[in-house]
Each structure stands twice: as structure tokens, then as C-alpha cells.
Design a protein around this motif. Sequence first.
Motif, PDB file in Angstrom:
ATOM      1  N   SER A 120       0.685  -1.288   0.093  1.00 19.49           N
ATOM      2  CA  SER A 120      -0.069  -0.085  -0.053  1.00 19.49           C
ATOM      3  C   SER A 120       0.877   1.086   0.244  1.00 19.49           C
ATOM      4  O   SER A 120       0.511   2.006  -0.721  1.00 19.49           O
ATOM      5  CB  SER A 120      -0.994  -0.143   0.854  1.00 19.49           C
ATOM      6  OG  SER A 120      -1.802  -0.963   1.168  1.00 19.49           O
ATOM      7  N   PHE A 121       1.715   1.309   0.735  1.00 19.02           N
ATOM      8  CA  PHE A 121       2.710   2.487   0.909  1.00 19.02           C
ATOM      9  C   PHE A 121       3.597   2.740  -0.352  1.00 19.02           C
ATOM     10  O   PHE A 121       3.837   3.637  -0.733  1.00 19.02           O
ATOM     11  CB  PHE A 121       3.785   2.320   2.156  1.00 19.02           C
ATOM     12  CG  PHE A 121       3.235   2.831   3.528  1.00 19.02           C
ATOM     13  CD1 PHE A 121       2.824   4.210   3.605  1.00 19.02           C
ATOM     14  CD2 PHE A 121       3.111   1.985   4.394  1.00 19.02           C
ATOM     15  CE1 PHE A 121       2.301   4.580   4.630  1.00 19.02           C
ATOM     16  CE2 PHE A 121       2.454   2.540   5.615  1.00 19.02           C
ATOM     17  CZ  PHE A 121       2.160   3.621   5.813  1.00 19.02           C
ATOM     18  N   THR A 123       2.686   1.598  -3.488  1.00 16.37           N
ATOM     19  CA  THR A 123       1.675   1.952  -4.458  1.00 16.37           C
ATOM     20  C   THR A 123       1.330   3.572  -4.265  1.00 16.37           C
ATOM     21  O   THR A 123       1.335   4.158  -5.272  1.00 16.37           O
ATOM     22  CB  THR A 123       0.395   1.229  -4.605  1.00 16.37           C
ATOM     23  OG1 THR A 123       0.968  -0.131  -4.530  1.00 16.37           O
ATOM     24  CG2 THR A 123      -0.657   1.759  -5.635  1.00 16.37           C
ATOM     25  N   LEU A 124       0.923   3.894  -3.203  1.00 19.18           N
ATOM     26  CA  LEU A 124       0.629   5.201  -2.881  1.00 19.18           C
ATOM     27  C   LEU A 124       1.512   6.222  -3.303  1.00 19.18           C
ATOM     28  O   LEU A 124       1.493   7.137  -3.546  1.00 19.18           O
ATOM     29  CB  LEU A 124       0.248   5.229  -1.392  1.00 19.18           C
ATOM     30  CG  LEU A 124      -1.202   4.788  -0.858  1.00 19.18           C
ATOM     31  CD1 LEU A 124      -1.476   4.836   0.411  1.00 19.18           C
ATOM     32  CD2 LEU A 124      -2.315   5.529  -1.654  1.00 19.18           C
ATOM     33  N   ALA A 125       3.127   5.706  -2.834  1.00 20.42           N
ATOM     34  CA  ALA A 125       3.959   6.615  -3.102  1.00 20.42           C
ATOM     35  C   ALA A 125       4.448   6.803  -4.627  1.00 20.42           C
ATOM     36  O   ALA A 125       4.783   7.879  -5.113  1.00 20.42           O
ATOM     37  CB  ALA A 125       5.301   6.151  -2.399  1.00 20.42           C
ATOM     38  N   THR A 126       4.084   5.640  -5.303  1.00 23.22           N
ATOM     39  CA  THR A 126       4.257   5.685  -6.781  1.00 23.22           C
ATOM     40  C   THR A 126       3.354   6.488  -7.448  1.00 23.22           C
ATOM     41  O   THR A 126       3.652   7.323  -8.239  1.00 23.22           O
ATOM     42  CB  THR A 126       4.395   4.071  -7.251  1.00 23.22           C
ATOM     43  OG1 THR A 126       5.280   3.375  -6.393  1.00 23.22           O
ATOM     44  CG2 THR A 126       4.878   4.314  -8.702  1.00 23.22           C
ATOM     45  N   LEU A 127       2.203   6.313  -7.252  1.00 22.41           N
ATOM     46  CA  LEU A 127       1.004   7.296  -7.776  1.00 22.41           C
ATOM     47  C   LEU A 127       1.334   8.826  -7.324  1.00 22.41           C
ATOM     48  O   LEU A 127       1.215   9.302  -8.093  1.00 22.41           O
ATOM     49  CB  LEU A 127      -0.362   6.977  -6.934  1.00 22.41           C
ATOM     50  CG  LEU A 127      -0.995   5.611  -7.253  1.00 22.41           C
ATOM     51  CD1 LEU A 127      -2.001   5.243  -6.437  1.00 22.41           C
ATOM     52  CD2 LEU A 127      -1.441   5.652  -8.687  1.00 22.41           C
ATOM     53  N   LEU A 128       1.741   8.878  -6.068  1.00 22.46           N
ATOM     54  CA  LEU A 128       2.236  10.503  -5.649  1.00 22.46           C
ATOM     55  C   LEU A 128       3.382  10.849  -6.638  1.00 22.46           C
ATOM     56  O   LEU A 128       3.409  11.970  -6.994  1.00 22.46           O
ATOM     57  CB  LEU A 128       2.393  10.602  -4.305  1.00 22.46           C
ATOM     58  CG  LEU A 128       2.591  11.886  -3.758  1.00 22.46           C
ATOM     59  CD1 LEU A 128       1.429  12.555  -3.886  1.00 22.46           C
ATOM     60  CD2 LEU A 128       3.029  11.939  -2.249  1.00 22.46           C
ATOM     61  N   ALA A 144       6.686  11.812  -2.012  1.00 24.33           N
ATOM     62  CA  ALA A 144       6.746  10.320  -2.414  1.00 24.33           C
ATOM     63  C   ALA A 144       8.097   9.656  -2.111  1.00 24.33           C
ATOM     64  O   ALA A 144       7.933   8.617  -1.649  1.00 24.33           O
ATOM     65  CB  ALA A 144       6.683  10.300  -3.930  1.00 24.33           C
ATOM     66  N   LEU A 147       7.692   8.997   1.378  1.00 20.33           N
ATOM     67  CA  LEU A 147       6.422   7.650   1.544  1.00 20.33           C
ATOM     68  C   LEU A 147       6.918   6.351   1.248  1.00 20.33           C
ATOM     69  O   LEU A 147       6.465   5.306   1.783  1.00 20.33           O
ATOM     70  CB  LEU A 147       5.265   8.242   0.833  1.00 20.33           C
ATOM     71  CG  LEU A 147       3.834   7.379   1.086  1.00 20.33           C
ATOM     72  CD1 LEU A 147       3.651   7.454   2.412  1.00 20.33           C
ATOM     73  CD2 LEU A 147       2.835   7.971   0.240  1.00 20.33           C
ATOM     74  N   ALA A 183       3.403  -1.907  -7.681  1.00 21.39           N
ATOM     75  CA  ALA A 183       3.273  -0.404  -7.622  1.00 21.39           C
ATOM     76  C   ALA A 183       3.128   0.236  -9.135  1.00 21.39           C
ATOM     77  O   ALA A 183       2.283   1.151  -9.409  1.00 21.39           O
ATOM     78  CB  ALA A 183       4.147   0.307  -6.754  1.00 21.39           C
ATOM     79  N   THR A 187       0.135   1.802 -10.835  1.00 19.22           N
ATOM     80  CA  THR A 187       0.000   3.123 -11.218  1.00 19.22           C
ATOM     81  C   THR A 187       0.049   3.473 -13.000  1.00 19.22           C
ATOM     82  O   THR A 187      -0.534   4.302 -13.329  1.00 19.22           O
ATOM     83  CB  THR A 187       1.270   3.874 -10.999  1.00 19.22           C
ATOM     84  OG1 THR A 187       1.630   3.647  -9.416  1.00 19.22           O
ATOM     85  CG2 THR A 187       1.555   5.271 -11.379  1.00 19.22           C
TER      86      THR A 187
END
Length: 319
Positions: A120-121, A123-128, A144, A147, A183, A187
Motif C-alpha cells: 500500500s505504501f 503503491t501510494l508513493a508511486t501514484l504520488l 513520494a 512515503l 506499484a 500506477t
Amino acid sequence: MLTLRISAPSDLTEQVLDIVGEDPAVSSLALMRGASLQPAGDIVLVDIAREAANEIVGRLEQLDVSRLGSIHIEPVSSWLSESGLAAEKHTPGSSADAVVWAEVTQRAYAESELNWTYLSFMTLATLLAGIAIILDTQILVIGAMVLGPEFVAIAALGLALVRRRRDLGFYAARTLVLGFGIAIGLTTLAALAGRVLGWIAVQDITGARPSTDFIYTPTKWSFIVALIAAAAGVLSLTSAKTGGLSGVFISVTTVPAAGNIALALAFGLPHEIWGSAAQLLLNISGMAVAGWATLAFQQVVWSRMSARRARGLRREQRN
């Protein structure tokens, strides 16, 4: 200062006390007979100087305490004890510099586990990072980087070599490959959705990006920064001072490169894919090499400290 809480079968208790009872690095010792229900036996509480932890824990492991019982290592953040001060002065080295290998190895295993939280972290970092590239903003790139959870897994690769733990190396490598792969894949799907909705245009990626174009253009400085940042990060992980980790996260272009790979895949831009992939691999390899070198140096230093302490103990016993 560290506290060891040792749960051991009763038939091992006297041997445990022999190991810790006469060691000058021990500042306090307590025994609770019959207090341990699983395993059935006793609990020994020991306060020791951090610099001597590896030797004492190693001797307890040779006694099979870690298999038949348990050894808990707990840092003591604040303490008032003249005997504790004397124990630290008597033990070679500095408490802040001391590497407790059991502690470092446990953290490497725990933070290299491939679980939903890690994914989760990541994927969220890569999206950001992808959004940061589209908007060409360094603030989101930094967010990013902070995170992203990948640093300890990269450091674990070096630790696996130094401590000869092949399973840890495989564990960390699997987490990195699958973590970045999942991730990037998610993304990429998000970027494709943004492309269909008209939120993202190819010009957002191929146009002028003065704040984020470094992400897909690796240079010798990328590798040098990775070396320096990883060395600082490993020192933060292994010592009693952890304040340098946030600076490490902000320094190395791993997650942003993964975000750019995802965007480039969504728009079919091979130049950016290969450039970002090279940046990602360059940074990971540089961090792994620096982590290994730093840990290897620390192992040599603390092996000599242990030998010096052993010689001192033998002299005292003779006198």
C-alpha cells in the motif's frame, strides 16, 4: 544501555547466570524463578552496556536459549545508575556507535516483509510520484520519496551478504521486485484511466519538466548520491541515532523513477521507460553496495572491539 529479558528453562538458568553474572558490562541483574510459564522456567532481567550486547547475546544463543526460550532486547531511553555508567565506561567503544546485530537483523526481516501495508505504501508513493511528474512539482516528489518503504529492504541486501543470511537476501529481493512491479502496474492502470478521461496528456510527460526531468536522466551523480545516502541510512539504522533517515529518503530517486516508468508505459514512451529504469536500477545498486560496505566496515570494527574486550576480561580474571 539495553535490557535483556531472558526466558529460559530452569535447567539452563544457572548457565545463563554464569554468562551474565560476572560480566563487567552488566550493571544490574534480577532473577524471577518459576515466573516463565512458556517455556516453563525462569526469567532473568539484565541491564547491559549496549557495546557488549553482541557477545552476551551470542553466548546465550550458543547455549540454545533462543531456541528453547527467548531473548528480548529492549533499549533503555533514560536511566539513572552509577553502576550503569561504570559498565559503559568499562566497555570499549561508544554506546551510540554500537551495532547490535540481533536488533538490526530483526528490523531487516520485519521491514522487508511483503505484506499489504508495504504494498500500500509503495503503491501510494508511486501514484504520488506520478502526479508530481505530471504537475512538475518537486514538493510532491519529495513527499513520494519520504512515503516509499523500500530503503530497509535495500539495506537488507547488504546485511544478508555481511551476515551470510541467504534467506534474508532472497526475502528482501523478492519484496523489492514484487513491490516495485505491483506499484508500477497499478500506477500504469491509473495513468491509463487518466489518459482516457483526458486528465493526462502526452505533453505532460514529454514537455519541458525542469523540476522533474532528472528522474529519467541518470548520471554519475545519481550513483554517488545513492552511495552517500545509503551509507548514512545504514548508520542511522545500526546506531542509536536515527535522525538521518528522513534525509536519506529525500535524497534517492527510486520511487519517482518508478512513477515515471508507469506514466511512460501508459503513453508508450520507450525513451522515458529506459531512462527511468536505468535511474531506478542505478540507485538500488548504489544503495545496496554502500549498505554492504558500511555494514562490512562496522562488522570489522566491532569484531576488533569484541576482541579487545575479551582480552581485557582475561587480564582481569588472571589478576
